[in-house]
Scaffold this motif. Structure first.
Motif, PDB file in Angstrom:
ATOM      1  N   ARG A 124       0.843  -1.149  -0.024  1.00 43.62           N
ATOM      2  CA  ARG A 124       0.024  -0.048   0.120  1.00 43.62           C
ATOM      3  C   ARG A 124       0.884   1.225  -0.200  1.00 43.62           C
ATOM      4  O   ARG A 124       0.564   2.349  -0.862  1.00 43.62           O
ATOM      5  CB  ARG A 124      -1.057   0.166   1.179  1.00 43.62           C
ATOM      6  N   ASP A 125       2.220   1.265   0.914  1.00 44.98           N
ATOM      7  CA  ASP A 125       2.811   2.252   0.754  1.00 44.98           C
ATOM      8  C   ASP A 125       3.466   2.651  -0.553  1.00 44.98           C
ATOM      9  O   ASP A 125       3.747   3.726  -0.933  1.00 44.98           O
ATOM     10  CB  ASP A 125       3.680   2.151   2.032  1.00 44.98           C
ATOM     11  N   GLU A 126       3.974   1.615  -0.943  1.00 44.46           N
ATOM     12  CA  GLU A 126       4.544   1.799  -2.282  1.00 44.46           C
ATOM     13  C   GLU A 126       3.733   2.135  -3.426  1.00 44.46           C
ATOM     14  O   GLU A 126       3.905   3.075  -4.251  1.00 44.46           O
ATOM     15  CB  GLU A 126       5.117   0.384  -2.846  1.00 44.46           C
ATOM     16  N   ALA A 127       2.495   1.758  -3.443  1.00 44.20           N
ATOM     17  CA  ALA A 127       1.340   2.071  -4.335  1.00 44.20           C
ATOM     18  C   ALA A 127       1.149   3.647  -4.292  1.00 44.20           C
ATOM     19  O   ALA A 127       1.007   4.186  -5.316  1.00 44.20           O
ATOM     20  CB  ALA A 127       0.017   1.322  -4.323  1.00 44.20           C
ATOM     21  N   MET A 128       0.911   4.105  -3.040  1.00 45.87           N
ATOM     22  CA  MET A 128       0.293   5.370  -2.531  1.00 45.87           C
ATOM     23  C   MET A 128       1.778   6.447  -3.084  1.00 45.87           C
ATOM     24  O   MET A 128       1.541   7.269  -3.551  1.00 45.87           O
ATOM     25  CB  MET A 128       0.394   5.525  -1.218  1.00 45.87           C
ATOM     26  N   ASP A 129       2.951   5.915  -2.927  1.00 41.84           N
ATOM     27  CA  ASP A 129       3.996   6.755  -3.232  1.00 41.84           C
ATOM     28  C   ASP A 129       4.059   6.842  -4.984  1.00 41.84           C
ATOM     29  O   ASP A 129       4.328   7.978  -5.443  1.00 41.84           O
ATOM     30  CB  ASP A 129       5.385   5.892  -3.000  1.00 41.84           C
TER      31      ASP A 129
END
Length: 251
Positions: A124-129
């Motif tokens: 999720r963090d990678e996708a949001m970045d």
């Protein structure tokens, strides 16, 4: 490292009596933004489809990073480092923008197990970045089918970038986008791709976009490259102005 990232030589492909590729020779250089322009039916999308494994030429060769790629499947070509976006965005419309980004990240890692939670915190963090870089954070929780055309285009290209390509081929990234949005969208694309070192080839009909953002321009005409060079030079060519842009040579 060689200056040439992708090399095409002698590409030929005909559909019945129509020559979609009639001896295409083209080198794509590391780090450049190469625009492909030309009238409808000139063979622009055919070139992208041959390069990405969706079509196989009847003659010729294509090398990427010095290695042949003809005969490889589209998925294998993606694994080699060539990504693409389509004229019509290829999104999972019933999913959110964030879920689409996470699916692309999972595909890059080769994880398709239904037992693996799609939006685990790290993904999720990678996708949001990723969405942040494309200015899409505000629509992360929106369904893809609720986006306007400009945001859909950006989300589609973001998914391609999630696969970490060295070369990205974009088929008309501004088609269907409101005129007022075009420059901002391409500015975002160029900023993201240059910051990650991705080389780009893009088919485009808006000559203002081509003049502003392309390092070189290749003009397609009846399956051949009719002109190739810097935008200022190519777009001033009388034949290009007449046959592609639609401006009389003496205008």
């Amino acid at each position: 490292m060689s200056e040439v990232l992708l090399s095409a030589r002698g590409l030929r492909l005909a559909f019945g009596g129509v020559k979609a590729a009639d001896g295409i020779d083209l080198d794509v250089r590391h780090g450049e933004f190469l625009a492909i322009i030309g009238p409808n039916g000139a063979g622009k999308t055919t070139f992208i489809n041959m390069t990405t494994g969706y079509l196989r030429p009847q003659a010729g060769r294509i090398e990427f990073e010095g290695k042949p790629i003809l005969g490889l499947s589209p998925r294998a070509i993606v694994r080699r480092g060539i990504g693409r976006s389509f004229q019509l965005p290829q999104l999972f419309t019933e999913h959110t923008v964030l879920e689409n980004a996470a699916l692309a990240i999972a595909a890059r890692r080769g994880i398709w197990s239904p037992l693996a939670p799609l939006l685990r915190p790290r993904w999720r963090d990678e996708a949001m970045d990723l969405l942040d870089r494309f200015g899409l954070r505000a629509v992360a929780e929106a369904r893809a089918d609720a986006l306007n055309e400009g945001a859909r285009k950006l989300a589609d290209i973001a998914m391609a970038v999630a696969l970490e390509p060295s070369l990205l081929l974009m088929d008309e990234p501004t088609s269907g986008v409101a005129a007022a949005e075009k420059m901002a969208i391409v500015e975002t694309l160029v900023r993201v791709l240059r910051s990650t070192g991705v080389t780009a080839v893009f088919v485009e009909h808006d000559m203002d976009v081509v003049a502003r953002f392309a390092d070189r321009v290749a003009v397609w005409s009846q399956g051949r490259i009719a002109a190739l060079g810097p935008p200022a030079e190519v777009l001033a060519d009388p034949a290009v102005r007449r046959d592609v842009i639609g401006i009389a040579a003496d205008a």
